[in-house]
Design an enzyme around this catalytic site. Structure first.
Site, mmCIF file in Angstrom:
data_model
loop_
_atom_site.group_PDB
_atom_site.id
_atom_site.type_symbol
_atom_site.label_atom_id
_atom_site.label_comp_id
_atom_site.label_asym_id
_atom_site.label_seq_id
_atom_site.Cartn_x
_atom_site.Cartn_y
_atom_site.Cartn_z
ATOM 1 N N VAL H 117 0.834 -1.201 0.000
ATOM 2 C CA VAL H 117 0.000 0.000 0.000
ATOM 3 C C VAL H 117 0.875 1.259 0.000
ATOM 4 O O VAL H 117 0.954 1.974 -0.995
ATOM 5 C CB VAL H 117 -0.941 0.006 1.235
ATOM 6 N N CYS H 118 1.559 1.478 1.090
ATOM 7 C CA CYS H 118 2.275 2.740 1.274
ATOM 8 C C CYS H 118 3.450 2.861 0.322
ATOM 9 O O CYS H 118 3.875 3.962 -0.015
ATOM 10 C CB CYS H 118 2.717 2.866 2.732
#
Lengths: 208, 208, 208, 208, 208, 208, 208, 208
Positions: H117-118
């Site tokens: 995600v990040c």
């Protein structure tokens, strides 16, 4: 090296849950059963939370493959439910494809048991018809890691994107501010570590 | 991102079993021997079941590499059997290639020992001549996982599709209704978990 | 540091096969299913080969635990077969203990599913009554390695000896000259690596 | 909690190398073959270096088990060599036990293939006769880790001490000053990391 | 089954750091180097924090084994430091044993490289002389897990207690109220997960 | 899906051995040291056997990185040997590139320590200049598997082919009949399992 | 070799849940978090189901260690709850020991976080006072497997019995006929594989 | 097969550190915490050493995700610091993208928690806008290896290059002669094995 990044869009995505049946689940040995059950239910809760059209299908459910996990039936009482009479590739079942096309969505999120068959076959068929395909690798299971790695390679080479349920949720949600509580609840229910963070946080902030 | 999906077609596929010899089998350490033996026999049974033309070949079988697994000889008494006098890449043996071309098939299912040589070399040669190549990763073995991963990368990059015997069977069969009992027997004989499902199922339904 | 070594004696040993049922087998995840099935059948063949009195028992076989593996029933058609109505520890079933005592043997070879219950409970009970207990660790399975390690520690501490089927066969046989062919056949049928050795050996010696 | 610590004494120890035969070595899968071969040769070199009486034995070496590793024969041309005609437990062979007793040593260092049989059986027999037994775990191999762990538990419970070749060498040598170069050579030949340390050290000190 | 529990007592314990030398550390492969370095420094900090008498020793530090980790020298500038001229078992060095006896402590906490030699030998010697021995398993390293497991078995059987640095710290400290900040700092410096808990906690409570 | 298969050609290939230095080798933790040493020496023997032009290079060999493995120096006394004064990517050293170009070969076989630097950097540089690059994955080592997997992905994506020394030998040799004994000796010296096969085979055939 | 087997007796057993706190749970890395959470809740449900007196305790719950898992508080609203002000070994807290003694039970079932401290310390204290101690290994967690193995060895040596929650449930229940539905519900809620068996079974039997 | 090799250029590269927050770090379970903390700090030191523009960002840092690792704040007191109010993909935050573009760099080095995600979201966004993207795989962490492998596949397929901090440092530095001491210090501080090499080397050379 520029690559277009077509993100998952909650208004353009549908979820296909393929053959998560009580018998077939005993074949899954590439993921621990506690974790796998959690991942499948997390994906289902995610589909529900984002109100994604969801389609259920089973293979020979009256035989040894067994019935669909009752939790999935209960979560999606009104979803199209295609009990396939024999087609191994769900895409070979007209009702299944019709149900997909009826959603009007172009991004297909697929999970199932077993990965190299119940997931890979419809994934490859969907790619061939121009859909974008997102495989939920942690809600799909199979016999062992060697089999999984082979299946991932085949699907990835054909253009499918490999994701896990947490990444899906984040890419669909885009911004916490769209609904902090809803997303946090989803995470708290399915990620023990995140639940612990919330427990400690809430205790400390409530104590103020 | 559309990709054509040319499925395995039982009318257009041949099976190449390369160097499953008693001596060479002792080199295989990336798969447990009980599982590996089962996978090789499952692939052989599958070839038999779908009546796919099957070609056997060995490398130096009178030397330390040892004789072909007797089970394979017994299953395919009439198959072309090419005991190569020295060529390491089976594709360098004219008789082997002739036997393949005589089948008229364009989809080649290859398994062998060891993966990075006996499988990869003919796979790369066949791809270079325009065949579709399906590597049976779980019926192919080699020294260790590092070697296997390197070999898979080389073959996949060149266009080979990585599959396992169960996926092959399902893609070839297409629909359970073509023959429920035949496919179920194949699975029951080679997947203990599936056999257990059938045992419980049959007991309960017979008890009715 | 002198320790008496009471070897397994084929005239003083009995085999207890506890709850190898089709349903329960799907719980076994500390051993790969191909290997586990092979180990259980090897133990059964071994019992047959050495003509050891063998006792079969099941737990609730008409429920989800499922029926006994059919192969075991077929191998021991005349063995005492105790379908326990409810006792979890087989030793709590009088018929089971009677059957054991009727053999007159003092060395008990125990295997079952799952290890920490179906094996450990009767093992501990038998030790408490003065039997020598030999646990067949590779023909006993359970949920995961953590559970297995705990169970082994409990049984070993209580005096059970941990063995595997191959070691059992060797300790019972004592000397190859008692029957070379019989033992070799047992090994060839259940140890692929040994079968390969025999295949190469026989080919070379027959070629002379 | 005081425990007497009877150290290995090079004047009171003998080495038993049991069944390191070319065929049986293909059964060893609990240790990587490069490492295992190195360990066995390290133990042999160690026995040679400390001039420990060493006894070689084989099981059925004219059959599929195959001949003893030639390196061992070459290293110990004058050692007692007992080709057992059939006894599985080497201790059941009178010549083997006589050869041991002829050494007059009370500490037996045992290694072999496979661990739970060729090592464990004579280890248990020797303990029962009052010898101190030191099992060389890394120069003994077997089918898999589950089997090894069971065998270790059985031997340790009976009083055998589990050691590896490096520890043996250190306990026998006692003090580097007894012969720095000899011990360093042994380590350099069998521990790549130690060889690297010596290479760097020698280069730097020679450069002064 | 009553067992006396002689707890570690900070007034009765000494720490022996054996052969944590730059060269020997490259032999350690049973623990990841980042983790191992952290564990050794944690143990050293712990010894410092509880003001336990600490004794350093090295083996042949002018040769390939290399110098002691400089961090240890710096932490204990006034500790007895025995550079052994040749004895492999540190207990064979009179100065080492004298230094230990000079502390008057009866509980010895031992860590070193490599486990089966530099730790096990003095541990066994100390047990034989009536000391209580606590092996710090995670600040002791060796070639691989097989070697470690053998060494643990030998030491545990002889009466040594296997502990890790965190358990030691807790058993020595007894009660957080003896010094909350000191213990928390020790944990924060050597347990990233604990440091994270403290960071979040402090941020939230400071924000009030 | 046709792919040209440009095989390794012993008349068109050169070998680059990059930074196999005594100090750097202690950083290698993705492959067991016994196996890694064997693989590097196998690759060197292979280069020698096929008379491939071989180029040696080191990085800062007078510093902590340490000297080249002496075995490599001894095997290739006349090979170009470039002790780089500082360039991390060997391709940045003019003498290194000149030596490569002087061979006139277009296929470069590269191995080194550590994989993601000493192998990947020159591999990427060579690909950019139009060479065919074959990375010897099992004679290249690095810190851990995560690092290795990243490096492999970067090199494979850029067009390098991942191979192991055994596959290289087979692809270069083409046909056993070119020299049975030479190839067999190479295998026997570096593959214990193969050596065992030959030992058993030779014993049996000599016994005739 | 006779050993008495004092079984767990539901009328003589109490459960101690030690420090399952939200912060401390982030330290647990020897068990996957999905599985660990499930195991802890299974143990709690088991305690509830068998109506075993249960005692909760926490360490510094207002600091970074965080609050008790809310699920445990909710399940045992009336259980003794000892928030320890500082004692690391819960047995050092008088209220805790009083609560235990008030139950009048002699068999203590202990689980907690982290294993080598929060479980091992009270376990050793309880053994020293003559209690029988059953450690629930799969509902106890710690930093890594090395730490766990050390802790298990220390506790087992001192006389604690290592068990897992499933074994506990079975040993307490004795006979399915005491309450089939209750036990089956416990298993179905915490063992996905068992739930699947029940789903298939119920579907088939209801379909009759 | 020619591929251009655009190396990392310290004058054209910026570093993005995404969401290394105290709470989120407890979710990272695909890398051991000691190693992971070291990798993140190594990357930060590297950015500092090469004076690469560095941008810090956090997600919801006042909630359960927790504050940024204090070490990062302290190392980069003047770096752009974007505490995102809700955007999950940092690229959706205008200030973040502005800060990147303000650097004028075209090569982005990205690390973060959690990987899929990040890291993956901004990596895919940056690739879509024409940046070159280098993912620091060992300074990015996530739930487990399955998740990581999926994320790597998605990013690699889209054109991101997978690297680790050591490779980054080497590719940025180009030549040891640019600053031997600086680079060596970076390595010594974050690679225990390298520090050991330097310790031994310095001791020996200082002793001259």
């Amino acid at each position: 090296m520029t690559t277009s990044y077509n993100r998952l869009d909650k208004d353009n995505a549908a979820v296909l849950l393929v053959d998560h049946q009580a018998g077939l689940l005993s074949l899954v040995r590439d993921i621990d059963p506690d974790r796998f059950k959690n991942n499948v239910l997390a994906l289902a809760d995610l589909a529900k939370y984002f109100e994604l059209p969801t389609i259920l299908t089973t293979s020979f459910e009256t035989g040894p493959n067994g019935p669909l996990m009752p939790e999935l039936k209960n979560l999606f009482p009104d979803a199209p439910y295609i009990a396939r009479p024999g087609q191994i590739n769900a895409w070979d079942n007209e009702d299944f494809v019709k149900a997909i096309k009826a959603t009007g969505k172009k991004q297909l999120i697929i999970a199932g048991v077993v990965t190299e068959v119940c997931v890979a076959f419809p994934a490859l068929s969907a790619l061939a018809e121009g859909f974008e395909v997102f495989v939920v690798t942690d809600a799909s299971g199979t016999f062992n890691e060697l089999t999984r790695d082979s299946a991932w390679d085949r699907m990835s080479t054909a253009g499918a994107q490999l994701m896990t349920w947490f990444g899906l949720a984040c890419e669909l949600h885009r911004d916490w501010r769209n609904d902090v509580e809803g997303l946090a609840t989803l995470f708290s229910n399915h990620i023990p570590d995140y639940r612990n963070l919330m427990t400690s946080y809430n205790t400390l902030t409530n104590a103020k």
